[in-house]
Design a protein around this motif. Structure first.
Motif, PDB file in Angstrom:
ATOM      1  N   PRO A  51       0.807  -1.228   0.000  1.00 42.10           N
ATOM      2  CA  PRO A  51       0.000   0.000   0.000  1.00 42.10           C
ATOM      3  C   PRO A  51       0.837   1.275   0.000  1.00 42.10           C
ATOM      4  CG  PRO A  51      -0.070  -1.048   2.155  1.00 42.10           C
ATOM      5  CD  PRO A  51       0.625  -2.005   1.237  1.00 42.10           C
ATOM      6  N   THR A  52       1.962   1.264   0.713  1.00 41.35           N
ATOM      7  CA  THR A  52       2.812   2.455   0.778  1.00 41.35           C
ATOM      8  C   THR A  52       3.320   2.821  -0.609  1.00 41.35           C
ATOM      9  OG1 THR A  52       3.511   1.862   3.017  1.00 41.35           O
ATOM     10  CG2 THR A  52       4.847   3.477   1.828  1.00 41.35           C
ATOM     11  N   GLN A  53       3.804   1.826  -1.326  1.00 38.87           N
ATOM     12  CA  GLN A  53       4.358   2.065  -2.657  1.00 38.87           C
ATOM     13  C   GLN A  53       3.290   2.519  -3.644  1.00 38.87           C
ATOM     14  OE1 GLN A  53       6.252  -1.374  -4.471  1.00 38.87           O
ATOM     15  NE2 GLN A  53       5.831  -0.589  -6.523  1.00 38.87           N
ATOM     16  N   ILE A  54       2.159   1.820  -3.666  1.00 37.80           N
ATOM     17  CA  ILE A  54       1.144   2.117  -4.678  1.00 37.80           C
ATOM     18  C   ILE A  54       0.446   3.442  -4.394  1.00 37.80           C
ATOM     19  CG2 ILE A  54      -1.040   1.312  -5.684  1.00 37.80           C
ATOM     20  CD1 ILE A  54       0.039  -1.541  -5.325  1.00 37.80           C
ATOM     21  N   LEU A  55       0.180   3.738  -3.140  1.00 32.64           N
ATOM     22  CA  LEU A  55      -0.429   5.033  -2.808  1.00 32.64           C
ATOM     23  C   LEU A  55       0.534   6.176  -3.131  1.00 32.64           C
ATOM     24  CD1 LEU A  55      -2.237   4.118   0.517  1.00 32.64           C
ATOM     25  CD2 LEU A  55      -3.327   4.872  -1.610  1.00 32.64           C
ATOM     26  N   TYR A  56       1.824   5.943  -2.926  1.00 38.18           N
ATOM     27  CA  TYR A  56       2.821   6.959  -3.306  1.00 38.18           C
ATOM     28  C   TYR A  56       2.791   7.181  -4.821  1.00 38.18           C
ATOM     29  CZ  TYR A  56       7.318   9.177  -4.248  1.00 38.18           C
ATOM     30  OH  TYR A  56       8.298  10.032  -4.700  1.00 38.18           O
ATOM     31  N   GLU A  57       2.712   6.104  -5.573  1.00 41.34           N
ATOM     32  CA  GLU A  57       2.666   6.213  -7.031  1.00 41.34           C
ATOM     33  C   GLU A  57       1.412   6.957  -7.474  1.00 41.34           C
ATOM     34  OE1 GLU A  57       3.412   2.594  -9.243  1.00 41.34           O
ATOM     35  OE2 GLU A  57       4.655   1.825  -7.629  1.00 41.34           O
ATOM     36  N   LEU A  58       0.284   6.675  -6.832  1.00 45.64           N
ATOM     37  CA  LEU A  58      -0.971   7.339  -7.192  1.00 45.64           C
ATOM     38  C   LEU A  58      -0.916   8.833  -6.884  1.00 45.64           C
ATOM     39  CD1 LEU A  58      -3.544   4.669  -5.949  1.00 45.64           C
ATOM     40  CD2 LEU A  58      -3.249   5.436  -8.316  1.00 45.64           C
ATOM     41  N   ASN A  59      -0.416   9.177  -5.722  1.00 46.40           N
ATOM     42  CA  ASN A  59      -0.338  10.589  -5.340  1.00 46.40           C
ATOM     43  C   ASN A  59       0.665  11.348  -6.200  1.00 46.40           C
ATOM     44  OD1 ASN A  59      -2.160  11.184  -2.977  1.00 46.40           O
ATOM     45  ND2 ASN A  59      -1.096   9.403  -2.153  1.00 46.40           N
ATOM     46  N   THR A  60       1.760  10.693  -6.553  1.00 45.04           N
ATOM     47  CA  THR A  60       2.752  11.309  -7.438  1.00 45.04           C
ATOM     48  C   THR A  60       2.153  11.541  -8.822  1.00 45.04           C
ATOM     49  OG1 THR A  60       4.562  10.219  -6.257  1.00 45.04           O
ATOM     50  CG2 THR A  60       5.029  11.058  -8.469  1.00 45.04           C
ATOM     51  N   LEU A  61       1.427  10.545  -9.318  1.00 44.09           N
ATOM     52  CA  LEU A  61       0.786  10.655 -10.628  1.00 44.09           C
ATOM     53  C   LEU A  61      -0.211  11.807 -10.646  1.00 44.09           C
ATOM     54  CD1 LEU A  61       0.698   9.122 -13.367  1.00 44.09           C
ATOM     55  CD2 LEU A  61      -1.239   7.844 -12.464  1.00 44.09           C
ATOM     56  N   TYR A  62      -0.979  11.938  -9.575  1.00 39.84           N
ATOM     57  CA  TYR A  62      -1.966  13.016  -9.483  1.00 39.84           C
ATOM     58  C   TYR A  62      -1.274  14.383  -9.471  1.00 39.84           C
ATOM     59  CZ  TYR A  62      -5.666  16.024  -7.682  1.00 39.84           C
ATOM     60  OH  TYR A  62      -6.574  17.042  -7.523  1.00 39.84           O
ATOM     61  N   GLU A  63      -0.216  14.507  -8.680  1.00 42.00           N
ATOM     62  CA  GLU A  63       0.483  15.787  -8.559  1.00 42.00           C
ATOM     63  C   GLU A  63       1.137  16.191  -9.884  1.00 42.00           C
ATOM     64  OE1 GLU A  63       3.065  17.595  -5.032  1.00 42.00           O
ATOM     65  OE2 GLU A  63       4.159  16.054  -6.131  1.00 42.00           O
ATOM     66  N   LYS A  64       1.752  15.223 -10.577  1.00 39.92           N
ATOM     67  CA  LYS A  64       2.457  15.532 -11.828  1.00 39.92           C
ATOM     68  C   LYS A  64       1.500  15.924 -12.952  1.00 39.92           C
ATOM     69  CE  LYS A  64       6.666  12.801 -11.227  1.00 39.92           C
ATOM     70  NZ  LYS A  64       7.458  11.648 -11.733  1.00 39.92           N
TER      71      LYS A  64
END
Length: 239
Positions: A51-64
């Protein structure tokens, strides 16, 4: 980085805020169409994903892609008729074009490679079922359900809305079966893996199957996570 998505956020809320998350969900085989009401944390735990990795990827994708996301998430506030026309133009039209072509090429590669790649027998069978179900499904939507929704938007009545919402459960049930067939197709073909001895038709067919899956995920998302919930909310208000 701002934390927009945490484990409690439902998958449909993620895809509505960040449409590009669909690619990430597909990579991790997370169903956001028919399991859209489930929290992402629950699904990640069930699938034994980090969950830590995938939520980080999702939040990064949203921000970018923040500015682009705002343009892409336009459908929530639009008229029913505009969303429906988009579904027909972008997704139904694609199915009318791709399904007969894929049926032909899948039959060809099954006939040519079926003896050495026995999984093609099941793939051919599953796709044949998928094609029939999708063709029947989009005809029912275009000739029955969508006209009712457009009529309701022009002249809202409780009876019309009741009539529409009674069909929604059936449509969602069909969507679940369609999603399951897609999952089975991917499992049987080892994620549409192209073998070394594949001919050009074989390769193209598997590429097109992968594209079909992506398009169907986007298609079902618009109905399951946007169109249908809006109608159900209106039904709840009238009770």
């Amino acid at each position: 980085m701002e934390i927009v998505f945490d484990p409690t956020v439902k998958t449909r809320e993620i895809i509505m805020k960040c449409p590009r998350a669909g690619t990430l969900f597909k990579q991790y085989k997370i169903d956001y169409c028919c399991s859209g009401s489930r929290p992402i944390g629950e699904i990640l735990q069930e699938r034994n994903l980090n969950p830590t990795q995938i939520l980080y990827e999702l939040n990064t994708l949203y921000e970018k892609n923040y500015d682009e996301q705002r343009r892409m998430t336009k459908w929530e506030g639009q008229k029913y008729k505009d969303l429906i026309q988009y579904i027909i133009d972008a997704h139904h039209s694609y199915l009318y074009m791709i399904l007969p072509n894929l049926q032909k090429t899948i039959t060809n590669i099954f006939n040519k490679h079926g003896k050495t790649h026995t999984e093609l027998s099941n793939a051919h069978y599953l796709f044949s079922i998928l094609k029939i179900e999708l063709e029947q499904h989009i005809i029912m939507e275009e000739e029955l359900i969508f006209p009712k929704i457009i009529s309701y938007e022009k002249s809202p009545t409780v009876n019309t809305l009741i009539d529409i919402t009674e069909f929604i459960e059936d449509l969602e049930r069909e969507h679940k079966h369609i999603s399951q067939i897609l999952k089975d197709l991917r499992d049987i073909t080892d994620d549409f893996h192209i073998p070394e001895d594949a001919c050009d038709t074989y390769r193209l067919t598997f590429v097109k199957l992968d594209e079909l899956e992506t398009d169907l995920f986007q298609h079902l998302h618009l109905e399951n996570n946007i169109l249908f919930p809006r109608l159900m909310k209106e039904m709840e208000k009238m009770r």
